[in-house]
Motif scaffolding. Structure first.
Motif, short mmCIF file in Angstrom:
data_model
loop_
_atom_site.label_atom_id
_atom_site.label_comp_id
_atom_site.label_asym_id
_atom_site.label_seq_id
_atom_site.Cartn_x
_atom_site.Cartn_y
_atom_site.Cartn_z
N LEU B 275 0.83 -1.33 -0.09
CA LEU B 275 0.01 -0.01 0.04
C LEU B 275 0.96 1.15 0.00
N GLY B 276 0.20 2.21 -0.09
CA GLY B 276 0.91 3.75 -0.20
C GLY B 276 -0.08 4.77 -0.13
N GLU B 277 0.31 5.80 0.14
CA GLU B 277 -0.46 7.20 -0.07
C GLU B 277 0.65 8.21 0.03
N PRO B 278 0.21 9.21 -0.97
CA PRO B 278 -0.86 9.40 -1.98
C PRO B 278 -0.83 8.55 -3.08
N ARG B 279 -1.96 8.50 -3.80
CA ARG B 279 -2.29 7.52 -4.89
C ARG B 279 -2.66 6.20 -4.67
N GLY B 280 -3.26 5.86 -3.60
CA GLY B 280 -3.33 4.73 -3.05
C GLY B 280 -4.25 3.59 -3.96
N GLU B 281 -5.15 4.24 -4.90
CA GLU B 281 -5.88 3.52 -5.81
C GLU B 281 -5.07 2.84 -6.86
N SER B 282 -4.09 3.77 -7.29
CA SER B 282 -3.32 3.16 -8.54
C SER B 282 -2.23 2.22 -7.95
N ILE B 283 -1.87 2.37 -6.74
CA ILE B 283 -1.09 1.51 -6.23
C ILE B 283 -1.75 0.18 -5.90
N ARG B 284 -2.83 0.28 -5.36
CA ARG B 284 -3.62 -0.98 -5.10
C ARG B 284 -4.01 -1.66 -6.31
N TRP B 285 -4.44 -1.11 -7.19
CA TRP B 285 -4.68 -1.85 -8.70
C TRP B 285 -3.33 -2.50 -9.10
N THR B 286 -2.09 -2.04 -9.22
CA THR B 286 -1.15 -2.60 -9.71
C THR B 286 -0.72 -3.93 -8.84
N TYR B 287 -1.16 -3.80 -7.46
CA TYR B 287 -0.23 -5.06 -6.72
C TYR B 287 -1.35 -5.97 -6.56
N SER B 359 0.72 -3.27 -24.33
CA SER B 359 1.28 -2.18 -23.93
C SER B 359 0.59 -1.43 -23.10
N GLU B 360 -0.66 -1.12 -23.45
CA GLU B 360 -1.41 -0.32 -22.61
C GLU B 360 -1.74 -0.74 -21.30
N PHE B 361 -1.84 -2.05 -20.71
CA PHE B 361 -1.80 -2.81 -19.74
C PHE B 361 -0.62 -2.53 -18.88
N ILE B 362 0.54 -3.02 -19.59
CA ILE B 362 1.97 -2.61 -18.93
C ILE B 362 2.23 -1.32 -18.62
N LYS B 363 1.79 -0.26 -19.23
CA LYS B 363 1.80 1.10 -18.82
C LYS B 363 1.03 1.37 -17.59
N GLN B 364 -0.21 0.83 -17.48
CA GLN B 364 -1.08 1.19 -16.15
C GLN B 364 -0.26 0.54 -15.15
N PHE B 365 0.17 -0.63 -15.46
CA PHE B 365 0.75 -1.80 -14.48
C PHE B 365 1.90 -1.08 -13.81
N ARG B 366 2.81 -0.31 -14.93
CA ARG B 366 4.01 0.40 -14.32
C ARG B 366 3.62 1.54 -13.35
N GLN B 367 2.43 2.37 -13.77
CA GLN B 367 2.12 3.19 -12.96
C GLN B 367 1.96 3.19 -11.63
N GLY B 368 1.45 1.92 -11.20
CA GLY B 368 1.18 1.79 -9.77
C GLY B 368 2.61 2.00 -8.94
N PHE B 369 3.47 1.08 -9.98
CA PHE B 369 4.89 1.04 -8.95
C PHE B 369 5.43 2.29 -9.01
N LYS B 370 5.28 3.17 -9.88
CA LYS B 370 5.85 4.45 -9.98
C LYS B 370 5.17 5.34 -8.94
N ASP B 371 3.86 5.22 -8.68
CA ASP B 371 3.15 6.01 -7.36
C ASP B 371 3.68 5.56 -6.28
#
Ligand SMILES: C[S@@+](CC[C@H](N)C(=O)[O-])C[C@H]1O[C@@H](n2cnc3c(N)ncnc32)[C@H](O)[C@@H]1O
Lengths: 171, 396
Positions: B275-287, B359-371
């Protein structure tokens, strides 16, 4: 490769020695297995891969003890000493035996170091008869790169000296 | 399927087994008979096996730890004879790189009969091996261990760690944990086992560079170890049950080598709970997606909370489970961020690509790690990685 008298090689350091009456050794075949497993484990701790070392060392020592078990003895003690120099571990088995056995062991040990040992090992494997003591000693040189020699302690006592270069092995 | 127990004089020390479906005859344990008569039932089984197969008979000696020449000769004879009367039949001896002598010794047989071949079994043991065992993961393991250690050093004594014990760390990786344990708790003996040669080489190097002695780095397969039964006061296996497709089988081996009254300690994750904050949603989705990704490769990185059940099913008593959270507030937040960056590399870079993700999925997937990384480095942010530490006692 060490070929001289043990006294001339002070650098082999004794790690452990087990002495027992030959009669009690001979009272149970499983002694070969117990002693080889126990000693192998005991001296394996500071080798690069202790489990691999102990597995190989135990195999080799067990064969030697089995050879000893099958030798005709004339009482007395069995002495098993393990010592180390660098990557070589030395096994010394000392026991009393008849003149005849002494000669047999001497010849057998000379034979197993011959240049034809690979071929001899293969032909003994494909032969029909159960493995002889010759073959067991032969296997130590072929599969473990062991060096063997026999020393005469006194008129009726011998020491089989086997050097095993297993210490540097690791996966 | 038939199994013959060995005769009583060498009983319990080895097992012979024939599996008709796989056309496989296997020998396991230690076979050191005085005479071949003691082997009669197993030799008989081998002969029956030969008669009942077509084309090929596999001789599995992967778990054969010891065999004296008397036994070797007896089994070899049967095989060699069969080659001569059954030229239609091939024999494939399956050895293991873990047992030192088998490949060489059985290999000699192919010089006598070309119908006999030897294959050393050293291929993929677990599904994610290629992702996790290659050099790339090493720096992550270092950072991870450094961060978990801050917690585990106070947790371990509740799970049986104390000075003077004999312990094993199975799936030790690059060995940092063993080194930390040795310094802090001074056990009398540590065996550290892994199946990655490069990790072990790394571990041995570190040990010799820092003059650390007394850790026995050992090559082995956790699912069938050469280690004897009932040897260790404490067996640890960290972050590893979760990467095997059959964790119960590994646990059975850990149980076997543990002393009665000793404990087995395991740590595992539940990745979807990072988990993480801020951007909890994106992080949760990725994990959540991380968990599904591992599942695709037959690994269960959600295993953490299931530890209690696994330990109970394996026969352990007095099961203790606790959970801790590694966060960006423990030590340097940069470490946390580095670890996530490494996860992103392997999970999004290798594994998702291998699964064939868009590549779309991977982009969103990576976003959660970045967040997650931003949360870790954010002056008011919070980032966490939850871990379950559990242990059970082997009944006396
Ligand atoms: C995720 S890592 C964990 C390493 C270490 N325990 C740590 O916490 O840093 C998993 C380890 O299991 C090892 N491994 C995988 N399959 C194995 C097997 N069959 N036997 C032994 N080790 C294995 C890998 O080489 C890797 O080092």
């Amino acid at each position: 490769m060490p070929t001289k008298d043990a006294n001339a090689e002070p650098s082999f350091r004794t790690m452990i020695q087990v002495d027992m009456e030959i009669v009690s050794f001979l009272s149970n075949w499983a002694h070969c297995d117990y002693i080889s497993s126990y000693l192998a484990r005991t001296i394996s701790h500071n080798r690069p891969d202790s489990v691999l070392f102990s597995n190989l060392f135990s195999s080799a020592l067990n064969e030697l003890l089995e050879v000893t078990f099958r030798t005709r003895h004339s009482g007395g003690a069995l002495e098993c000493r393990l010592s180390r120099l660098g990557e070589t571990d030395r096994i010394e088995l000392t026991f009393a035996c008849s003149r005849e056995e002494h000669t047999f062991l001497e010849d057998a040990i000379a034979r197993v170091q011959g240049a034809d040992r690979q071929a001899r090992y293969l032909s003994s494997l494909s032969g029909d008869v159960a493995p002889s003591r010759d073959m067991m000693l032969l296997e130590l040189t072929v599969n473990y790169n062991a060096t063997l020699r026999l020393e005469e302690v006194d008129a009726d006592t011998v020491t089989i000296v086997v050097d095993l270069p297993l210490g540097g092995l690791a996966n | 399927m038939t199994a013959h127990p060995a005769p009583s004089s060498i009983s319990g020390r080895f097992k012979a087994h024939f599996d008709l479906n796989n056309q496989e005859f296997s020998l396991a344990g230690s076979v050191r008979p005085q005479t071949i008569d003691e082997l009669a039932p197993s030799l008989g089984l081998l002969k029956e096996s030969i008669e009942s197969v077509r084309g090929v008979l596999y001789i599995n000696v992967r778990r054969l730890a010891q065999m004296n020449n008397t036994a070797f000769h007896a089994f070899s004879r049967v095989i060699i004879d069969a080659c001569r009367v059954r030229p239609d039949l091939r024999f494939v001896v399956i050895t293991s790189s873990v047992v030192g002598w088998t490949t060489r010794k059985f290999g000699r047989l192919s010089k006598i009969e070309p119908g006999i071949t030897v294959e050393e079994y050293d291929s993929e043991f677990y599904p994610g091996q290629s992702f996790l065992e290659e050099g790339g993961f090493i720096p992550i393991l270092r950072t991870q261990t450094k961060m978990t250690w801050r917690h585990e050093r106070s947790i371990l004594p509740r799970h049986g760690m104390r000075p003077g014990i004999v312990m094993a760390d199975i799936c030790c990786g690059i060995g940092d944990f063993a080194v930390l344990v040795q310094k802090e708790f001074e056990p009398s003996r540590i065996v550290a086992l892994d199946h990655s040669k490069s990790s072990l080489a790394y571990a041995r190097n570190v040990a010799s560079e820092f003059d650390i002695t007394g850790i026995e780095y050992t090559y082995g397969d956790a699912s069938e170890m050469l280690l004897d039964d009932d040897q260790f006061d404490l067996v640890t296996c960290r972050h590893s049950l979760q990467i095997f497709n059959r964790p119960a089988q590994i646990l059975k081996e850990l149980f076997r080598i543990c002393k009665p009254g000793g404990r087995v300690y395991i740590t595992n994750e539940k990745n979807s709970h990072c988990l993480g904050e801020p951007r909890g949603e994106s992080i949760r989705w990725t994990y959540n997606e991380v968990a599904k990704l591992f599942e695709h490769f037959d690994m269960d990185v959600e295993l953490g909370p299931k530890s209690r059940r696994y330990l109970a099913d394996a026969g352990f008593d007095d099961i203790r489970v606790e959970q801790f959270m590694v966060t960006n507030l423990d030590g340097d937040p940069k470490d946390f961020a580095d670890m996530i960056a490494a996860w992103e590399d392997v999970y999004a870079g290798d594994m998702a690509v291998k699964r064939g993700d868009s590549s779309e999925f991977i982009k969103q997937f990576r976003q959660g790690f970045k967040d997650h990384i931003s949360a870790a480095l954010h002056p008011k942010g919070y980032a966490g990685w939850p871990i379950w530490a559990a242990s059970g006692q082997k009944p006396l």
